[in-house]
Design a protein around this motif. Structure first.
Motif, PDB file in Angstrom:
ATOM      1  N   MET A 196       0.842  -1.206   0.000  1.00 27.30           N
ATOM      2  CA  MET A 196       0.000   0.000   0.000  1.00 27.30           C
ATOM      3  C   MET A 196       0.880   1.259   0.000  1.00 27.30           C
ATOM      4  O   MET A 196       0.614   2.210  -0.742  1.00 27.30           O
ATOM      5  CB  MET A 196      -0.926  -0.048   1.229  1.00 27.30           C
ATOM      6  N   PHE A 197       1.962   1.256   0.799  1.00 25.27           N
ATOM      7  CA  PHE A 197       2.883   2.408   0.807  1.00 25.27           C
ATOM      8  C   PHE A 197       3.460   2.642  -0.594  1.00 25.27           C
ATOM      9  O   PHE A 197       3.681   3.771  -1.004  1.00 25.27           O
ATOM     10  CB  PHE A 197       4.052   2.177   1.767  1.00 25.27           C
ATOM     11  N   HIS A 198       3.731   1.550  -1.303  1.00 21.48           N
ATOM     12  CA  HIS A 198       4.324   1.686  -2.638  1.00 21.48           C
ATOM     13  C   HIS A 198       3.348   2.339  -3.622  1.00 21.48           C
ATOM     14  O   HIS A 198       3.762   2.946  -4.600  1.00 21.48           O
ATOM     15  CB  HIS A 198       4.786   0.322  -3.173  1.00 21.48           C
ATOM     16  N   HIS A 199       2.044   2.219  -3.350  1.00 17.74           N
ATOM     17  CA  HIS A 199       1.040   2.866  -4.206  1.00 17.74           C
ATOM     18  C   HIS A 199       0.838   4.346  -3.836  1.00 17.74           C
ATOM     19  O   HIS A 199       0.393   5.127  -4.661  1.00 17.74           O
ATOM     20  CB  HIS A 199      -0.320   2.173  -4.070  1.00 17.74           C
ATOM     21  N   ALA A 200       1.118   4.667  -2.578  1.00 16.39           N
ATOM     22  CA  ALA A 200       0.788   6.009  -2.072  1.00 16.39           C
ATOM     23  C   ALA A 200       1.774   7.048  -2.622  1.00 16.39           C
ATOM     24  O   ALA A 200       2.962   6.763  -2.785  1.00 16.39           O
ATOM     25  CB  ALA A 200       0.847   5.991  -0.533  1.00 16.39           C
ATOM     26  N   SER A 201       1.291   8.251  -2.854  1.00 16.93           N
ATOM     27  CA  SER A 201       2.163   9.261  -3.487  1.00 16.93           C
ATOM     28  C   SER A 201       3.357   9.605  -2.589  1.00 16.93           C
ATOM     29  O   SER A 201       4.478   9.764  -3.080  1.00 16.93           O
ATOM     30  CB  SER A 201       1.377  10.514  -3.850  1.00 16.93           C
ATOM     31  N   HIS A 202       3.141   9.702  -1.269  1.00 19.93           N
ATOM     32  CA  HIS A 202       4.305  10.013  -0.421  1.00 19.93           C
ATOM     33  C   HIS A 202       5.233   8.802  -0.286  1.00 19.93           C
ATOM     34  O   HIS A 202       6.453   8.967  -0.166  1.00 19.93           O
ATOM     35  CB  HIS A 202       3.881  10.535   0.955  1.00 19.93           C
ATOM     36  N   GLY A 203       4.667   7.614  -0.339  1.00 20.83           N
ATOM     37  CA  GLY A 203       5.516   6.405  -0.377  1.00 20.83           C
ATOM     38  C   GLY A 203       6.427   6.457  -1.599  1.00 20.83           C
ATOM     39  O   GLY A 203       7.637   6.190  -1.520  1.00 20.83           O
ATOM     40  N   GLN A 204       5.855   6.843  -2.724  1.00 20.42           N
ATOM     41  CA  GLN A 204       6.656   6.929  -3.957  1.00 20.42           C
ATOM     42  C   GLN A 204       7.715   8.030  -3.843  1.00 20.42           C
ATOM     43  O   GLN A 204       8.843   7.858  -4.288  1.00 20.42           O
ATOM     44  CB  GLN A 204       5.747   7.174  -5.152  1.00 20.42           C
ATOM     45  N   ARG A 205       7.350   9.121  -3.200  1.00 21.24           N
ATOM     46  CA  ARG A 205       8.339  10.209  -3.003  1.00 21.24           C
ATOM     47  C   ARG A 205       9.512   9.680  -2.170  1.00 21.24           C
ATOM     48  O   ARG A 205      10.675   9.904  -2.492  1.00 21.24           O
ATOM     49  CB  ARG A 205       7.658  11.379  -2.284  1.00 21.24           C
ATOM     50  N   LEU A 206       9.195   8.957  -1.098  1.00 23.70           N
ATOM     51  CA  LEU A 206      10.262   8.433  -0.232  1.00 23.70           C
ATOM     52  C   LEU A 206      11.096   7.375  -0.956  1.00 23.70           C
ATOM     53  O   LEU A 206      12.310   7.284  -0.757  1.00 23.70           O
ATOM     54  CB  LEU A 206       9.667   7.875   1.066  1.00 23.70           C
ATOM     55  N   LEU A 207      10.471   6.595  -1.822  1.00 24.75           N
ATOM     56  CA  LEU A 207      11.239   5.600  -2.596  1.00 24.75           C
ATOM     57  C   LEU A 207      12.217   6.310  -3.536  1.00 24.75           C
ATOM     58  O   LEU A 207      13.362   5.886  -3.686  1.00 24.75           O
ATOM     59  CB  LEU A 207      10.298   4.688  -3.390  1.00 24.75           C
TER      60      LEU A 207
END
Ligand code: MLT
Length: 240
Positions: A196-207
């Motif tokens: 779910m984090f990988h789908h989230a926009s802030h998760g993607q920012r952190l990746l």
């Protein structure tokens, strides 16, 4: 459940639970669990610098994040993984982040103010159940005023656990449709929180900022028995 822009300034709940699962409230819980004396939160970097200046240098750490990156001139950014006992024990963490610390400041007038993430969900729920406050707001930090998937899912994790343990019909506890939706989202993602984090926009920012390990850490549920609770405006300690 309220995102900050939906929080009416004049209204205050008995208990406010601030959530910024990526990453401010995860960092706060981790720092207090690792022995930080307190975490003092700020919306504004200049104010943080001014207030922390009055603190003994070997008893303070300045942590600053904007847009996911560490702010120049601070000792730390906002990675919970930096908050080891070696680094934080006995020190006050002066923290400012893009959204999470601002959400905490917005609800600082509630009688009970808690910081919650997935890692300390059970401790927060246990405390709320023991206090039985009349009104509880779960306040997702979002991103610069907009909706955040991960905060909504974490709010749902908290609400799901409260509803389950109180064994009470959802419509008797939920104050609005947002909390019902948050519970549904949590139930959908509960076994795949990292995904779910990988789908989230802030998760993607952190990746994009190479924070893979932070995401993994933040996606764990109920791993720390720590309750960050406000003792004076903007200051959170570990409840003993
Ligand atoms: C925030 O307050 O917006 C976050 O905690 C950002 C971050 O991941 O550092």
């Amino acid at each position: 459940y309220h995102t900050p822009e939906l929080t009416p300034g004049s209204e205050v709940p008995e208990c406010a639970i601030a959530v910024d699962v990526l990453r401010a409230t995860t960092t706060i819980a981790t720092a207090l669990n690792a022995g930080a004396e307190a975490v003092q939160v700020f919306s504004d970097l200049d104010k943080l610098m001014k207030v922390s200046e009055e603190w003994q240098p070997d008893k303070r750490l300045r942590a600053g994040e904007r847009g996911g990156s560490t702010v120049a001139g601070c000792d730390l950014g906002n990675s919970p993984l930096d908050c080891t006992p070696e680094v934080v024990k006995g020190k006050r963490l002066f923290l400012t982040t893009t959204n999470g610390t601002r959400a905490l400041k917005r609800v600082q007038d509630a009688s009970i103010v808690l910081a919650a993430a997935l890692i300390n969900r059970a401790a927060v729920v246990e405390y709320v159940l023991s206090q039985q406050p009349e009104t509880v707001w779960i306040v997702g930090s979002g991103w610069e005023g907009s909706y955040s998937l991960e905060d909504t899912v974490c709010a749902g994790a908290i609400a799901h656990s409260l509803v389950t343990q109180l064994n009470c019909p959802l419509n008797e506890l939920a104050g609005n449709d947002e909390v019902i939706a948050a519970i549904a989202l949590y139930r959908q993602w509960q076994d795949n929180l990292l995904e779910m984090f990988h789908h989230a926009s802030h998760g993607q920012r952190l990746l994009r900022l190479n924070c893979h390990e932070d995401l993994k850490y933040c996606s764990q549920t109920d791993i720390l028995d720590v309750l960050p609770i406000q003792t004076e405006a903007g200051v959170l300690i570990k409840k003993v």
